[in-house]
Design a protein around this motif. Structure first.
Motif, PDB file in Angstrom:
ATOM      1  N   SER A  94       0.825  -1.218   0.000  1.00 45.75           N
ATOM      2  CA  SER A  94       0.000   0.000   0.000  1.00 45.75           C
ATOM      3  C   SER A  94       0.860   1.268   0.000  1.00 45.75           C
ATOM      4  O   SER A  94       0.357   2.355  -0.294  1.00 45.75           O
ATOM      5  CB  SER A  94      -0.943   0.007   1.202  1.00 45.75           C
ATOM      6  OG  SER A  94      -0.202  -0.083   2.405  1.00 45.75           O
ATOM      7  N   PRO A 109      -7.145  -1.464  -1.629  1.00 49.14           N
ATOM      8  CA  PRO A 109      -6.199  -0.987  -0.602  1.00 49.14           C
ATOM      9  C   PRO A 109      -6.097  -1.902   0.618  1.00 49.14           C
ATOM     10  O   PRO A 109      -5.035  -2.014   1.226  1.00 49.14           O
ATOM     11  CB  PRO A 109      -6.746   0.380  -0.206  1.00 49.14           C
ATOM     12  CG  PRO A 109      -7.605   0.809  -1.349  1.00 49.14           C
ATOM     13  CD  PRO A 109      -8.132  -0.457  -1.964  1.00 49.14           C
ATOM     14  N   LYS A 113      -2.471  -3.387   1.833  1.00 53.61           N
ATOM     15  CA  LYS A 113      -1.831  -3.108   3.132  1.00 53.61           C
ATOM     16  C   LYS A 113      -1.394  -4.379   3.854  1.00 53.61           C
ATOM     17  O   LYS A 113      -0.583  -4.332   4.767  1.00 53.61           O
ATOM     18  CB  LYS A 113      -2.725  -2.239   4.011  1.00 53.61           C
ATOM     19  CG  LYS A 113      -3.676  -2.951   4.879  1.00 53.61           C
ATOM     20  CD  LYS A 113      -4.363  -2.010   5.831  1.00 53.61           C
ATOM     21  CE  LYS A 113      -5.290  -2.853   6.659  1.00 53.61           C
ATOM     22  NZ  LYS A 113      -6.194  -2.185   7.470  1.00 53.61           N
TER      23      LYS A 113
END
Length: 131
Positions: A94, A109, A113
């Motif tokens: 990310s 996203p 991450k």
């Protein structure tokens, strides 16, 4: 005014002192002596000062590893390696924005991450024999 190493003769130039000291000692080859007995230079402004770890302040492994950056040449490189490993461990996909042409499955996203760096440690055989 400075005095030559082999006499009480005043010398104007520091290079003359070195040449005089080298030529005064017949046991040291002049090439070796000039390489070893060269004049020191000042460190650039902002360069860290070399000092050991202060065990009175902290004995944690993190503080010892951080102090390696200022302990000496080999320890400084170990300290830099520790910083690089920390940077790699902190990295997530990310941190890099998704762009057109990247894998569509990695666009979310939340997925990005959770993807971390994969770290491989390797070394050459001479590092084993050198300790």
């Amino acid at each position: 005014m400075t005095m030559a190493a082999d006499s009480n003769t005043p010398v104007e130039n520091k290079d003359e002192i070195l040449t005089s000291a080298v030529s005064a000692n017949t046991h040291i080859p002049s090439v070796s002596a000039s390489a070893v007995l060269g004049e020191s230079e000042s460190m650039p402004d902002g360069h860290p000062i070399c000092k050991g770890h202060d065990f009175q302040t902290s004995n944690s492994i993190d503080s010892i590893m951080e102090s390696m950056l200022n302990t000496g040449f080999q320890a400084t490189n170990l300290g830099k390696a520790v910083e690089e490993v920390r940077r790699m461990r902190k990295w997530r996909l990310s941190d890099v924005p998704w762009k057109e042409g990247d894998d569509e499955a990695l666009k979310d996203p939340a997925i990005r991450k959770n993807i971390r760096a994969r770290i491989f440690f390797s070394y050459t055989s001479n590092q084993i024999s050198c300790g």
